[in-house]
Design a protein around this motif. Sequence first.
Motif, short mmCIF file in Angstrom:
data_model
loop_
_atom_site.label_atom_id
_atom_site.label_comp_id
_atom_site.label_asym_id
_atom_site.label_seq_id
_atom_site.Cartn_x
_atom_site.Cartn_y
_atom_site.Cartn_z
N SER A 105 0.84 -1.19 0.00
CA SER A 105 0.00 0.00 0.00
C SER A 105 0.88 1.25 0.00
O SER A 105 2.11 1.18 0.11
N GLU A 106 0.27 2.40 -0.10
CA GLU A 106 1.01 3.67 -0.08
C GLU A 106 1.47 4.03 1.33
O GLU A 106 2.35 4.88 1.51
N ASP A 107 0.90 3.39 2.33
CA ASP A 107 1.27 3.64 3.73
C ASP A 107 2.44 2.73 4.09
O ASP A 107 2.25 1.55 4.39
N ILE A 112 4.99 -2.11 6.86
CA ILE A 112 5.95 -2.72 7.78
C ILE A 112 5.21 -3.51 8.86
O ILE A 112 5.59 -4.65 9.19
N LYS A 113 4.16 -2.92 9.41
CA LYS A 113 3.39 -3.61 10.44
C LYS A 113 2.84 -4.94 9.93
O LYS A 113 2.87 -5.95 10.61
N ARG A 114 2.32 -4.90 8.70
CA ARG A 114 1.72 -6.12 8.13
C ARG A 114 2.78 -7.19 7.88
O ARG A 114 2.56 -8.37 8.15
N MET A 115 3.93 -6.77 7.35
CA MET A 115 5.00 -7.75 7.09
C MET A 115 5.53 -8.33 8.39
O MET A 115 5.85 -9.52 8.46
#
Length: 412
Positions: A105-107, A112-115
């Motif tokens: 995503s653009e965020d 980083i949080k998702r990964m």
Amino acid sequence: MTKINILTNKLFFISLTVVIALYTLGMNKNENNQEGKIFKNIYIKEIPIGQLTIYEAEKEIEKHYTPKDIQIKYKDKKWEIKESDINLDYNVDRALKKAYNYNRSEDKVENIKRMLSLSFNERYNIDLHASYDESKLSDIIQQINKEINVNVVQASIKIKESGEIKRTNSKEGIEVDVVRLKETIYQMIDKKNINEINLPTNIIKPKINTEDVNSINIVLGQCSTSFNDKTSRGSNIYVAAKSTGDTLIMPGETFSYNKATGARTWSNGYKSAKVIVGGKYVNGEGGGVCQVSTTIYNAALLAAMEIEEVHNHTFSSHYAPRGKDAAVSYGYTDFKFRNPYSHPIYIKNIVNNGAITSKIYGYSQDREKLYIKTEEKHVKDKINVKTYRIYLGEENNKIREELISQSEYKIK
């Protein structure tokens, strides 16, 4: 806060920043190594597609979820609804795009949080949302309806003036249960599990069946009155007798005279004749209809019908004894009776040679042994009348008495 505590907190945040930075670099490096692939621990409908390209993931999903044609059967008939006929789509491409872009995503912070979450074995599962063209499905089901639906046939009865009875048998109808069929198809599509469907149908029972009309075999009660058939009033009697005759009344149903005749207007075939309004005779549309209601009323009394509404005239009638007339006025007063039996009844009106005869036919075992009695009391310029129905036993003994009506007549 002490200097030692401040120093400790600074060291902690510096260390955390370094760890995140190093991890981010690792993530970026890992992402570069996985360019064009879906991140690990991502699933579609619980199927693992992590570390696969979109093409590879699509092939994997298609092994388990591919739209199929819908097969429907009914007895020796079969129909096939092709997935293309209704634009059936599991929208796999939409789910794959969502999976691929989950950590792109653009965020950047959110990525980083998702990964991080996925790297620590947290799963991310994406559902498949099926779609289809409801309008096209309805058109196909309508075509199936035309092949299957059979109209229900009501039994009928027609009694001639001679008393000859003509009957036709009833027949059950069949109709596709469209609501249940659509719900079954919807559930299969929603669960992505297409199976053969046994066509759901409903049997439509006739409201009037063969047994009903076969039970009508005898006259339960009848009455005749005379009139001058060369007048407008006589013409109205013909019209009213026709609209109220040849009428089947099912068990528990109520016969309404006004409903049967409709408004007594020129458009309905009625002519102007003498009627009583405010205790005076004047010309009005529908004069004479009260004689028909009275004749049917007396037949209903003898047939032991349950009288729900009856009214007397202002003055005594020339065609019926006091206490045995039934005055009607459309929109104001009605004559009603209910069929109390568990079998239907049939009203037959016969009009000829200046006489009207009303017969109520029914089941022979419903016939009651009875007679009608009236009691009169003269009070000044009025006559009060009570009408009773007297029921008799096998030996003509009185077993019960029923008050039917109380009437009041003016003396001319």
